[in-house]
Write a protein that holds these residues in place. Structure first.
Motif, short mmCIF file in Angstrom:
data_model
loop_
_atom_site.label_atom_id
_atom_site.label_comp_id
_atom_site.label_asym_id
_atom_site.label_seq_id
_atom_site.Cartn_x
_atom_site.Cartn_y
_atom_site.Cartn_z
N ILE A 59 64.71 28.41 77.43
CA ILE A 59 65.66 29.23 78.27
C ILE A 59 66.95 28.70 78.23
CG2 ILE A 59 65.06 27.51 80.25
CD1 ILE A 59 64.18 30.32 81.92
N ASN A 60 67.26 27.91 77.27
CA ASN A 60 68.55 27.45 77.25
C ASN A 60 69.44 28.52 76.71
OD1 ASN A 60 67.69 24.79 77.55
ND2 ASN A 60 66.63 25.00 75.50
N ASN A 61 70.67 28.02 77.23
CA ASN A 61 71.95 28.82 77.11
C ASN A 61 72.73 29.04 75.48
OD1 ASN A 61 73.63 31.02 78.29
ND2 ASN A 61 74.24 29.32 79.96
N ILE A 62 71.91 29.35 74.75
CA ILE A 62 72.26 29.17 73.32
C ILE A 62 72.22 30.62 72.56
CG2 ILE A 62 71.44 26.82 73.02
CD1 ILE A 62 68.88 27.78 71.83
N SER A 63 72.77 30.79 71.43
CA SER A 63 73.13 31.77 70.60
C SER A 63 71.84 32.37 70.03
CB SER A 63 74.37 31.85 69.73
OG SER A 63 73.70 31.29 68.53
N PRO A 64 71.74 33.65 69.80
CA PRO A 64 70.45 34.13 69.32
C PRO A 64 70.14 33.45 67.85
CG PRO A 64 71.97 36.14 69.73
CD PRO A 64 72.65 34.81 70.07
N GLU A 65 71.32 33.08 67.31
CA GLU A 65 71.00 32.61 65.86
C GLU A 65 70.38 31.02 66.07
OE1 GLU A 65 74.37 31.96 63.46
OE2 GLU A 65 73.21 31.10 61.73
#
Lengths: 264, 264
Positions: free
Chosen positions: A87-93
């Motif tokens: 659920i982290n705020n990270i990019s799709p990649e």
């Protein structure tokens, strides 16, 4: 039902409180964590346990800071056999990389829409990936999860695209109102925007500007990620300007009597 | 009461209709004008007269295309003795130049907020300059004028700043939704934006995108003027990107079944 959390910041606290209030056992490891994190977990009534025990839960939610999200997935990767929810705020990649690290368990890309502090509204979680439906079962325990997109990375892409739009709006607001302010026409421009953009324009504009100034450094970094993400699908134009605005805002001091444009 | 119009396009037609319905005599010169302009003026019940007679009215409203606004002020400059109201879509600097051309009469910078076609709402006119209060007297005859700012150029600056914000929003929308569309996530991103930006977001987004594609060339030119104007007060950042977006949109064909992003 037993849910394990990796990391116990504000997001984990909010989700865990809800789950606890519906009788779910929430476990986390507090080894080497800060006093404030330990305090937070205890307030919510979380069961303290070992990292291995967290990984053994049928649902493991990773809610850490973006920089360590991939490391968290790597550590958990060999152990998780239920579903690992990133659920982290990270990019799709980065989400797709995390997904590839979960060797035996399921994987869900999840994203919180709006602020986790959003008042008066249920915290809305969107989820993508093969096991998103499984994660949705937590809706029985007070969460508000919906499946969006198909692959891991889709939920994060939706969140990132939405937030790139709103960051752009903030950048536009700041530049427009700064120019208006210099001309002594700030109040007039704001009233005209209120007239054509709707009644809640002023309130949302002020809140956006304040938040943009306070979090300028983070938004600046996030916009660079947005730019990279957009570059995979289009030839992005707007991020260059938005990044430059947040770069300026990083150096703006927010005064106590912050003017309308948030940072005079 | 007698009001003269220089130019008789859509703006003049709308204002003149209102004035006529309150018994005001509206005059204009139709010499050398197109059949459609003549037809429009006659429908409204305008009195056809000579240019000199138009200039002799206590209120002369210039409502022409931006490119000829300055020429119109120059022609009228020596004749007008009442007030010359420049309601054209021109930059504050051009307004100030027009103002200097009116030798003996008063001068008012006026700007229509929102669309002149705006339904269900009164057409709101903002006005600045020494004689704006005088122009406001037409409120007795069905207009909706308010004084904003002080100098000639202020009303136009307010309008320009407002519209630079909304053009930026359109550019952002187009880029965000184009990327979302490529990822197959357009509907999802739109729904999330609706969730956080308010209920009328979808409708206004679609209307903005359609209008941006249809009027891309004009918006492109207008944004260049905005950039020049902003450069007088700040070091503008956003216009560069917005101009590049409208430059792209100029070449986009709007298909009959135009997709959500207006121009697929």
């Amino acid at each position: 039902m037993r849910v394990g959390f990796i990391g116990f910041g504000e997001v984990a606290q909010t989700l865990a409180s809800r789950l606890r209030s519906r009788g779910v056992e929430v476990v986390t490891s507090l080894e080497g964590r800060s006093p404030s994190t330990i305090e937070r977990a205890r307030t919510v009534g979380v069961t303290e346990t070992s990292e291995e025990d967290v990984y053994s839960c049928p649902v493991v939610i990773s809610a850490v800071t973006p920089g360590v999200a991939l490391g968290a997935a790597r550590r958990a990767g060999r152990h998780v056999r239920g579903i690992y929810v990133d659920i982290n705020n990270i990019s799709p990649e980065t989400v797709r990389m995390a997904s590839s690290l979960i060797e035996k368990g399921g994987f869900v890309d999840a994203a919180i829409m709006g602020s986790v502090r959003r008042k008066g509204a249920d915290i809305r979680i969107i989820a993508s990936g093969r096991d998103a439906e499984e994660f949705m079962k937590l809706n029985r325990y007070g969460l508000n999860i919906e499946v969006r997109g198909r692959e891991p990375g889709d939920a994060s892409a939706i969140k990132m695209l939405r937030s790139s739009y709103t960051k752009g709006v903030s950048a536009l607001l700041w530049e427009t109102l700064t120019a208006a302010h210099r001309l002594g026409l700030e109040e007039d421009v704001l009233e005209m925007l209120e007239y054509t953009e709707g009644n809640d324009f002023r309130e949302s504009a002020i809140s956006r500007l304040k938040s943009s100034c306070i979090h300028a450094r983070r938004r600046y970094e996030e916009m660079k990620e947005v730019q990279d993400m957009l570059a995979e699908v289009i030839d992005p134009v707007m991020p260059t300007c938005i990044i430059r605005i947040f770069d300026k805002l990083k150096d703006v001091k927010v005064s106590a009597d912050a003017r309308l444009q948030g940072c005079a």
